[in-house]
Design a protein around this motif. Structure first.
Motif, PDB file in Angstrom:
ATOM      1  N   ASP A 226       0.858  -1.185   0.000  1.00  0.00           N
ATOM      2  CA  ASP A 226       0.000   0.000   0.000  1.00  0.00           C
ATOM      3  C   ASP A 226       0.892   1.231   0.000  1.00  0.00           C
ATOM      4  OD1 ASP A 226      -2.452   1.235  -0.128  1.00  0.00           O
ATOM      5  OD2 ASP A 226      -2.631   1.496   2.029  1.00  0.00           O
ATOM      6  N   GLY A 227       0.376   2.298  -0.548  1.00  0.00           N
ATOM      7  CA  GLY A 227       1.114   3.553  -0.606  1.00  0.00           C
ATOM      8  C   GLY A 227       0.598   4.536   0.428  1.00  0.00           C
ATOM      9  N   THR A 228       1.465   5.442   0.841  1.00  0.00           N
ATOM     10  CA  THR A 228       1.079   6.485   1.789  1.00  0.00           C
ATOM     11  C   THR A 228       1.946   7.710   1.534  1.00  0.00           C
ATOM     12  OG1 THR A 228       0.688   6.972   4.142  1.00  0.00           O
ATOM     13  CG2 THR A 228       2.700   5.781   3.594  1.00  0.00           C
ATOM     14  N   GLY A 229       1.566   8.832   2.134  1.00  0.00           N
ATOM     15  CA  GLY A 229       2.302  10.080   1.945  1.00  0.00           C
ATOM     16  C   GLY A 229       2.728  10.680   3.266  1.00  0.00           C
ATOM     17  N   LEU A 230       3.902  11.279   3.274  1.00  0.00           N
ATOM     18  CA  LEU A 230       4.433  11.969   4.448  1.00  0.00           C
ATOM     19  C   LEU A 230       4.668  13.423   4.073  1.00  0.00           C
ATOM     20  CD1 LEU A 230       7.031   9.266   5.522  1.00  0.00           C
ATOM     21  CD2 LEU A 230       4.843   9.705   6.621  1.00  0.00           C
ATOM     22  N   THR A 231       4.279  14.321   4.954  1.00  0.00           N
ATOM     23  CA  THR A 231       4.421  15.749   4.669  1.00  0.00           C
ATOM     24  C   THR A 231       5.815  16.230   5.019  1.00  0.00           C
ATOM     25  OG1 THR A 231       3.618  16.378   6.873  1.00  0.00           O
ATOM     26  CG2 THR A 231       1.984  16.140   5.120  1.00  0.00           C
ATOM     27  N   GLU A 232       6.226  17.284   4.346  1.00  0.00           N
ATOM     28  CA  GLU A 232       7.510  17.912   4.660  1.00  0.00           C
ATOM     29  C   GLU A 232       7.280  19.037   5.650  1.00  0.00           C
ATOM     30  OE1 GLU A 232      10.638  20.641   2.236  1.00  0.00           O
ATOM     31  OE2 GLU A 232      10.128  18.705   1.335  1.00  0.00           O
ATOM     32  N   GLN A 233       8.139  19.122   6.656  1.00  0.00           N
ATOM     33  CA  GLN A 233       7.962  20.100   7.724  1.00  0.00           C
ATOM     34  C   GLN A 233       8.247  21.500   7.182  1.00  0.00           C
ATOM     35  OE1 GLN A 233       7.878  22.197   9.783  1.00  0.00           O
ATOM     36  NE2 GLN A 233       7.146  21.484  11.701  1.00  0.00           N
ATOM     37  N   HIS A 234       7.188  22.221   6.787  1.00  0.00           N
ATOM     38  CA  HIS A 234       7.346  23.570   6.252  1.00  0.00           C
ATOM     39  C   HIS A 234       6.651  24.620   7.115  1.00  0.00           C
ATOM     40  CE1 HIS A 234       9.667  23.391   2.727  1.00  0.00           C
ATOM     41  NE2 HIS A 234       8.813  22.716   1.964  1.00  0.00           N
ATOM     42  N   HIS A 254       4.103  23.198  -0.600  1.00  0.00           N
ATOM     43  CA  HIS A 254       4.058  22.094   0.344  1.00  0.00           C
ATOM     44  C   HIS A 254       4.430  20.818  -0.395  1.00  0.00           C
ATOM     45  CE1 HIS A 254       2.812  20.492   4.244  1.00  0.00           C
ATOM     46  NE2 HIS A 254       2.370  19.433   3.582  1.00  0.00           N
ATOM     47  N   VAL A 255       5.553  20.212  -0.051  1.00  0.00           N
ATOM     48  CA  VAL A 255       6.083  19.055  -0.765  1.00  0.00           C
ATOM     49  C   VAL A 255       5.700  17.784  -0.018  1.00  0.00           C
ATOM     50  CG1 VAL A 255       8.155  17.926  -1.634  1.00  0.00           C
ATOM     51  CG2 VAL A 255       7.993  20.414  -1.650  1.00  0.00           C
ATOM     52  N   TRP A 256       5.194  16.809  -0.778  1.00  0.00           N
ATOM     53  CA  TRP A 256       4.867  15.505  -0.204  1.00  0.00           C
ATOM     54  C   TRP A 256       5.940  14.501  -0.595  1.00  0.00           C
ATOM     55  CZ3 TRP A 256       0.648  13.807   2.725  1.00  0.00           C
ATOM     56  CH2 TRP A 256      -0.326  14.763   2.980  1.00  0.00           C
ATOM     57  N   THR A 257       6.259  13.615   0.336  1.00  0.00           N
ATOM     58  CA  THR A 257       7.116  12.476   0.062  1.00  0.00           C
ATOM     59  C   THR A 257       6.250  11.234   0.109  1.00  0.00           C
ATOM     60  OG1 THR A 257       9.049  13.562   1.033  1.00  0.00           O
ATOM     61  CG2 THR A 257       9.131  11.172   0.788  1.00  0.00           C
ATOM     62  N   TYR A 258       6.218  10.499  -0.982  1.00  0.00           N
ATOM     63  CA  TYR A 258       5.356   9.325  -1.093  1.00  0.00           C
ATOM     64  C   TYR A 258       6.169   8.059  -0.863  1.00  0.00           C
ATOM     65  CZ  TYR A 258       1.866  12.464  -3.039  1.00  0.00           C
ATOM     66  OH  TYR A 258       0.966  13.494  -3.209  1.00  0.00           O
ATOM     67  N   ALA A 259       5.547   7.092  -0.228  1.00  0.00           N
ATOM     68  CA  ALA A 259       6.218   5.827   0.084  1.00  0.00           C
ATOM     69  C   ALA A 259       5.318   4.661  -0.285  1.00  0.00           C
ATOM     70  CB  ALA A 259       6.582   5.760   1.566  1.00  0.00           C
ATOM     71  N   GLU A 260       5.901   3.654  -0.893  1.00  0.00           N
ATOM     72  CA  GLU A 260       5.222   2.389  -1.170  1.00  0.00           C
ATOM     73  C   GLU A 260       5.754   1.365  -0.169  1.00  0.00           C
ATOM     74  OE1 GLU A 260       2.811  -0.485  -3.203  1.00  0.00           O
ATOM     75  OE2 GLU A 260       2.786   1.687  -2.945  1.00  0.00           O
ATOM     76  N   ILE A 261       4.878   0.822   0.661  1.00  0.00           N
ATOM     77  CA  ILE A 261       5.279  -0.048   1.762  1.00  0.00           C
ATOM     78  C   ILE A 261       4.689  -1.431   1.548  1.00  0.00           C
ATOM     79  CG2 ILE A 261       5.354  -0.345   4.267  1.00  0.00           C
ATOM     80  CD1 ILE A 261       4.849   2.615   4.589  1.00  0.00           C
ATOM     81  N   LEU A 262       5.513  -2.452   1.738  1.00  0.00           N
ATOM     82  CA  LEU A 262       5.054  -3.835   1.720  1.00  0.00           C
ATOM     83  C   LEU A 262       4.939  -4.301   3.167  1.00  0.00           C
ATOM     84  CD1 LEU A 262       4.354  -6.229  -0.152  1.00  0.00           C
ATOM     85  CD2 LEU A 262       6.724  -6.979   0.089  1.00  0.00           C
ATOM     86  N   TRP A 263       3.697  -4.489   3.622  1.00  0.00           N
ATOM     87  CA  TRP A 263       3.428  -4.814   5.022  1.00  0.00           C
ATOM     88  C   TRP A 263       3.291  -6.321   5.214  1.00  0.00           C
ATOM     89  CZ3 TRP A 263       3.725  -1.185   8.710  1.00  0.00           C
ATOM     90  CH2 TRP A 263       3.571   0.149   8.345  1.00  0.00           C
ATOM     91  N   THR A 264       3.824  -6.817   6.340  1.00  0.00           N
ATOM     92  CA  THR A 264       3.516  -8.188   6.735  1.00  0.00           C
ATOM     93  C   THR A 264       2.176  -8.189   7.466  1.00  0.00           C
ATOM     94  OG1 THR A 264       4.629  -8.027   8.891  1.00  0.00           O
ATOM     95  CG2 THR A 264       5.975  -8.649   6.984  1.00  0.00           C
ATOM     96  N   TYR A 265       1.631  -9.373   7.681  1.00  0.00           N
ATOM     97  CA  TYR A 265       0.253  -9.446   8.195  1.00  0.00           C
ATOM     98  C   TYR A 265       0.170  -9.677   9.699  1.00  0.00           C
ATOM     99  CZ  TYR A 265      -4.609 -10.912   8.679  1.00  0.00           C
ATOM    100  OH  TYR A 265      -5.914 -11.006   9.070  1.00  0.00           O
ATOM    101  N   ARG A 266       0.846 -10.682  10.206  1.00  0.00           N
ATOM    102  CA  ARG A 266       0.614 -11.092  11.599  1.00  0.00           C
ATOM    103  C   ARG A 266       1.052 -10.028  12.590  1.00  0.00           C
ATOM    104  NH1 ARG A 266       1.744 -17.164  13.856  1.00  0.00           N
ATOM    105  NH2 ARG A 266       0.800 -16.895  15.916  1.00  0.00           N
ATOM    106  N   TYR A 267       2.232  -9.448  12.392  1.00  0.00           N
ATOM    107  CA  TYR A 267       2.731  -8.430  13.317  1.00  0.00           C
ATOM    108  C   TYR A 267       2.828  -7.061  12.668  1.00  0.00           C
ATOM    109  CZ  TYR A 267       3.704 -11.993  16.769  1.00  0.00           C
ATOM    110  OH  TYR A 267       3.565 -12.997  17.702  1.00  0.00           O
ATOM    111  N   THR A 268       2.306  -6.895  11.470  1.00  0.00           N
ATOM    112  CA  THR A 268       2.240  -5.614  10.778  1.00  0.00           C
ATOM    113  C   THR A 268       3.601  -4.928  10.780  1.00  0.00           C
ATOM    114  OG1 THR A 268       0.010  -5.452  11.731  1.00  0.00           O
ATOM    115  CG2 THR A 268       0.789  -3.573  10.456  1.00  0.00           C
ATOM    116  N   MET A 269       4.587  -5.597  10.194  1.00  0.00           N
ATOM    117  CA  MET A 269       5.924  -5.045  10.067  1.00  0.00           C
ATOM    118  C   MET A 269       6.164  -4.613   8.626  1.00  0.00           C
ATOM    119  SD  MET A 269       8.125  -7.699  12.413  1.00  0.00           S
ATOM    120  CE  MET A 269       9.625  -6.751  12.159  1.00  0.00           C
ATOM    121  N   ILE A 270       7.178  -3.779   8.432  1.00  0.00           N
ATOM    122  CA  ILE A 270       7.540  -3.298   7.100  1.00  0.00           C
ATOM    123  C   ILE A 270       8.540  -4.270   6.488  1.00  0.00           C
ATOM    124  CG2 ILE A 270       8.598  -1.421   5.800  1.00  0.00           C
ATOM    125  CD1 ILE A 270       7.595   0.494   7.936  1.00  0.00           C
ATOM    126  N   ALA A 271       8.097  -5.017   5.465  1.00  0.00           N
ATOM    127  CA  ALA A 271       8.983  -5.975   4.813  1.00  0.00           C
ATOM    128  C   ALA A 271       9.934  -5.283   3.844  1.00  0.00           C
ATOM    129  CB  ALA A 271       8.161  -7.038   4.083  1.00  0.00           C
TER     130      ALA A 271
END
Length: 440
Positions: A226-234, A254-271
């Motif tokens: 899933d993808g998500t966005g992080l804001t830049e501290q302005h 206002h600049v956004w930094t976008y991230a595509e994250i592959l999540w695990t299921y049982r413990y919801t970790m970032i693979a």
């Protein structure tokens, strides 16, 4: 669905069941003339319909006159499903979900209380076991020796873990509790800034992030992107915009930094994770992230939303033995066969043959939304770096910090000693390929 229905479908030829699901996938595929007469859509000639009738308990088809309920054609099978004599397979009850296990709130409370003390210890263990294989060999130069890699990585991760500025994090390293885990002392602001903005740091942090998933290998076989966005501290207090000084007029962008994250299921970790300034297509980055996650995890199932419908993704998953549970579009209609469509067609047929069971597996992808929310709730939704490379490295540091906090819960719940030695050996034995290289 009864056991007799399940055995009935199991005895039928695969292509017949597939053709039946193709028929039922069309709107008004079966029309009921009266109680015992039906008109079923013809697959060969969609403009005409095939007549199917029932006499007592015997089903007949006007086109395939030799067929009956014991040797049905796809038209008879579609009419029987429509009439309610046969139920489609339903494996929803057999799909494992995290909610099937009773949630231990007291254990989670103890885990969060243990994070301030166990997190620095796990970070020290990660760096001691991971840096010898993840960090590049030191380069001999004249003059003042460069700062060691250990304190640079330690301070960078501790800074984002507790959301501290560069100046504050430098002072934090002088505390007694940090001296126990970081005996090299603090790093200067300029030194740490150059380290975060260095492109070579990206590879180092990606290797450390991969190592953080090694202790969860026995428990994580399901992943969701899933993808998500992080804001830049302005912005300052009350989100008042700061105006540029000379070269630009008006408010700063206002600049956004976008991230595509592959999540695990049982413990919801970032693979695995990829981030950049500005939006990008999520689906093309899924295969590189799967390649990266496969270094440490044994993935068997992958779910995702409809944005990940792709022939290439389904072909990759089928070739690597990963069950594709990506949601199917409502207008999915793979009409003709080809090599690149084969795996995609199998997923569409499975979704139509067992709609409730497939939906139960596909709906688990909501865990990715949970992960995005938890990531921002724990570490914030802002990045403080301004350089694009520094922003990506800062997000990698945040991902490492988040995984280490999840490992605290894993260690307490599973009663295991979190160790990264095995992952370091795997990392040393396999070649490292950049995500951009795999993507190209």
């Amino acid at each position: 669905m009864t056991d007799e229905d399940a055995d009935y479908f199991r005895r039928l030829p695969r292509n017949m069941v597939q053709n039946t699901m193709r028929i039922l996938g069309h709107e008004d595929a079966v029309l009921r003339v009266d109680r015992d007469h039906f008109e079923v859509l013809s697959l060969r000639t969609p403009s005409r319909r095939v007549k199917v009738h029932r006499r007592d308990d015997l089903w007949r088809c006007r086109v395939d006159t030799d067929n009956n309920q014991d040797r049905p054609c796809s038209h008879i099978l579609a009419a029987r499903v429509y009439a309610g004599e046969l139920d489609l397979p339903n494996t929803a009850a057999t799909v494992w979900k995290k909610t099937d296990e009773k949630r231990d709130h007291s254990l989670e409370t103890r885990a969060w209380e243990a994070v301030p003390t166990m997190f620095p210890e796990l970070l020290k263990r990660l760096l001691e076991q991971g840096l010898p294989v993840a960090a590049p060999p030191p380069v001999e130069i004249r003059g003042r020796p460069p700062k060691q890699t250990y304190p640079l990585v330690y301070q960078s991760i501790m800074r984002v873990a507790w959301r501290k500025s560069l100046r504050v994090s430098r002072g934090e390293m002088l505390r007694v509790d940090h001296e126990e885990f970081n005996p090299y002392g603090s790093c200067g602001i300029a030194t740490l800034s150059r380290f975060i903005a260095n492109p070579a740091t990206t590879t180092l942090l990606e290797k450390l992030l991969a190592l953080t998933t090694w202790p969860a290998r026995p428990y994580e076989t399901i992943v969701h992107p899933d993808g998500t966005g992080l804001t830049e501290q302005h912005f300052g207090a009350y989100y008042d915009e700061r105006y540029a000084k000379k070269e630009k007029k008006g408010p700063r962008e206002h600049v956004w930094t976008y991230a595509e994250i592959l999540w695990t299921y049982r413990y919801t970790m970032i693979a695995a994770i990829y981030a950049q300034q500005g939006p990008f297509g999520e689906a093309p980055w899924l295969i590189p992230l799967l390649e990266r996650a496969a270094l440490m995890l044994d993935m068997r199932e992958l779910g995702g939303d409809k944005a990940y419908n792709s022939y290439a993704i389904d072909t990759y998953l089928a070739a690597h033995g990963i069950d594709s549970q990506i949601k199917v579009k409502a207008n999915a209609n793979p009409t003709y066969s080809s090599g690149k469509k084969k795996a995609y067609k199998r997923r569409v047929e499975e979704a139509r043959l067992d709609p409730k069971g497939f939906a139960a597996k596909a709906n688990r992808r909501n865990n990715a939304e949970t992960g995005n929310h938890a990531f921002k709730a724990v570490l914030g939704d802002q990045v403080y770096s301004k350089n694009a490379i520094a922003q990506r490295n800062e997000i990698l540091c945040m991902a490492i910090a988040y995984n280490l906090k999840r490992l605290v819960l894993l260690g307490l719940k599973e009663g295991v000693d979190v160790d990264f030695t095995g992952g370091a050996q795997v990392l040393a034995a396999r070649p490292w390929v950049r995500l951009e290289t795999v993507r190209s």
